[in-house]
Design an enzyme around this catalytic site. Structure first.
Site: not given
Length: 467
Positions: A161, A187-188
């Site tokens: 993605k 997210e990271r």
């Protein structure tokens, strides 16, 4: 009004439960969504989410709550959470409070706007249906995106993605003279740092803004970062009259943050533990993404699907807002067919003859039919072998396998890993290649000649090089 402006109204903390803070005000209660400040240097921010009675409000902390104690003074800022807007935010990276997190000094002379805005009224919305070209063959041919629409990238963990979103940023800035806004929700931080480096190396950072509510931040921060990105996007659409590409990675984390906030606030959970207000919260965000008379915000949203279950309430609610659904398949990824988009599960409401034209529509239908017949024949091939099929079925399988390989594409963002130079392919070239494969023009070519190429003419050079 800027975020640092202070209102005279003050209150005191009554209780602290994790990120949930109850505050008592002797005079007037601050309205819902008002930002409150407390701590020794006003470093702790709290957003009002509920008014409990005549004197008490309940808020969710947008920052860690270490150091909070009963009796501490809380200041009412008199305004909601604000986001910076203006041309000065281009090429920069921000957090939920509009502070720069790219180690450069903050941009000067910015305007601050409330993150809570109404969607554009129906009278201002455009009624024209326009296609938004991505330069990615399988998307433009089978599931064309709508300008000013919302497209979802559905898939489990590790099917590509973020890579697909990154490639679209690269292609959009090159093809459309608009602005890209990347919104990272939950997210990271590693992904944000890599994306910043890649975009700078690709030379697209001057027309791009990044905002991040990272995985390690409190749920209140992750819950509001999407509204911050939308406020910035609305400035470029409505004030600068530019088209905006808004990339959200990952909209499921927005729903997840809302679920955490709802649980902390003590609300009764709904189906599968999701918040009862999920539909409203998602609509508040999604309805602001629109095509108006001044410009368009086109949104592409990665959607993590828990355990690859497309009946999960988060996936179902997200589907209802989208004009196109791009479903990523773990099986195709395991076969090396990148981008790993499932052409039979992915859909677009733009794929109608009145919008894309008769030739494109009939070609797309023929491609889907060929791939669907191949999917039905796979079980027979696995049991009896390809030789046991009728000649017509063998020809269908040959076309389908060549189409599958032609619809793969080398990406600019993966050059360093694959060794294949990235390609942007126009819609005309993609349709021409598919039409010639369906016409059996390449039936004598090895399947590998069509794998990871751009235009169909590249197959000839691969065959020549192999000889």
């Amino acid at each position: 009004m800027t975020q640092s402006s202070v209102h005279a109204n003050t209150g005191t903390i009554v209780s602290v439960h994790g990120s949930v803070v109850d505050i008592r005000f002797a005079d007037s209660l601050p309205p819902i969504t008002t930002l409150l400040r407390t701590g020794t240097t006003d470093e702790i921010a709290i957003e009002v989410l509920a008014q409990l009675d005549r004197h008490r409000v309940r808020g969710i902390a947008l920052t860690p709550t270490q150091g909070l104690a009963r009796g501490m003074v809380v200041k009412d800022t008199g305004a909601p959470l604000m986001a910076p807007v203006g041309n000065g935010i281009l090429s920069r990276m921000f957090d939920v409070f509009g502070r720069t997190i790219d180690r450069h000094p903050p941009p000067p002379d910015l305007e601050w706007r409330s993150i809570h805005q109404d969607p554009p009224p129906l009278a201002r919305r455009s009624t024209r249906s326009e296609i938004f070209a991505t330069g990615i063959k399988i998307i433009d041919v089978l599931m064309p995106l709508e300008r000013g629409g919302k497209a979802g990238l559905f898939g489990g963990a590790g099917v590509g993605k973020t890579v697909l979103l990154t490639e679209m940023i690269h292609n959009m800035v090159g093809q459309h003279q608009g602005v890209s806004i990347f919104c990272g929700i939950g997210e990271r931080c590693r992904e944000g740092e890599e994306l910043y480096r890649d975009m700078r190396a690709a030379g697209v950072l001057p027309d791009m803004v990044m905002v991040f509510g990272q995985m390690n931040e409190p749920p209140g921060s992750r819950f509001r970062i999407g509204h911050v990105a939308l406020t910035m996007a609305e400035y470029f659409r409505d004030d600068a009259h530019r088209d905006v590409l808004l990339l959200i990675d990952n909209i499921f984390r927005f729903i997840q943050a809302g679920s955490e906030v709802s649980g902390l606030m003590g609300r009764m959970p709904s189906r599968l533990g999701y918040q009862p207000t999920m539909g409203t919260e998602l609509s508040t965000l999604e309805e602001r993404i629109a095509n108006t008379d001044k410009g368009a915000i086109t949104s592409i949203q990665a959607v993590y699907v828990p355990a690859d279950d497309f009946t999960d309430p988060a996936a179902v609610h997200t589907f209802s807002h989208l004009s196109a659904s791009i479903v990523l398949s773990r099986k195709r990824a395991s076969e090396g067919l990148y981008p790993a988009i499932d052409p039979l599960q992915s859909r677009s409401r733009m794929a109608a003859p009145g919008i894309i034209g008769d030739r494109h529509y009939h070609l797309a239908q023929e491609i889907r039919r060929t791939l669907a017949q191949y999917a039905e024949l796979k079980d027979i091939i696995a049991m009896l072998g390809l030789d046991q099929l009728a000649p017509a079925d063998r020809a269908t399988v040959a076309r389908a396998r060549r189409l599958e390989r032609f619809l793969t594409q080398p990406f600019y963002t993966t050059e360093q890993f694959t060794g294949h130079v990235g390609r942007v392919v126009s819609l005309d070239d993609a349709l021409d290649g598919c039409e010639r494969i369906l016409g059996d023009e390449f039936k004598d070519y090895p399947e590998s000649a069509l794998y990871m190429i751009g235009r169909i003419e590249e197959a000839d050079s691969k065959v020549q090089a192999a000889r």
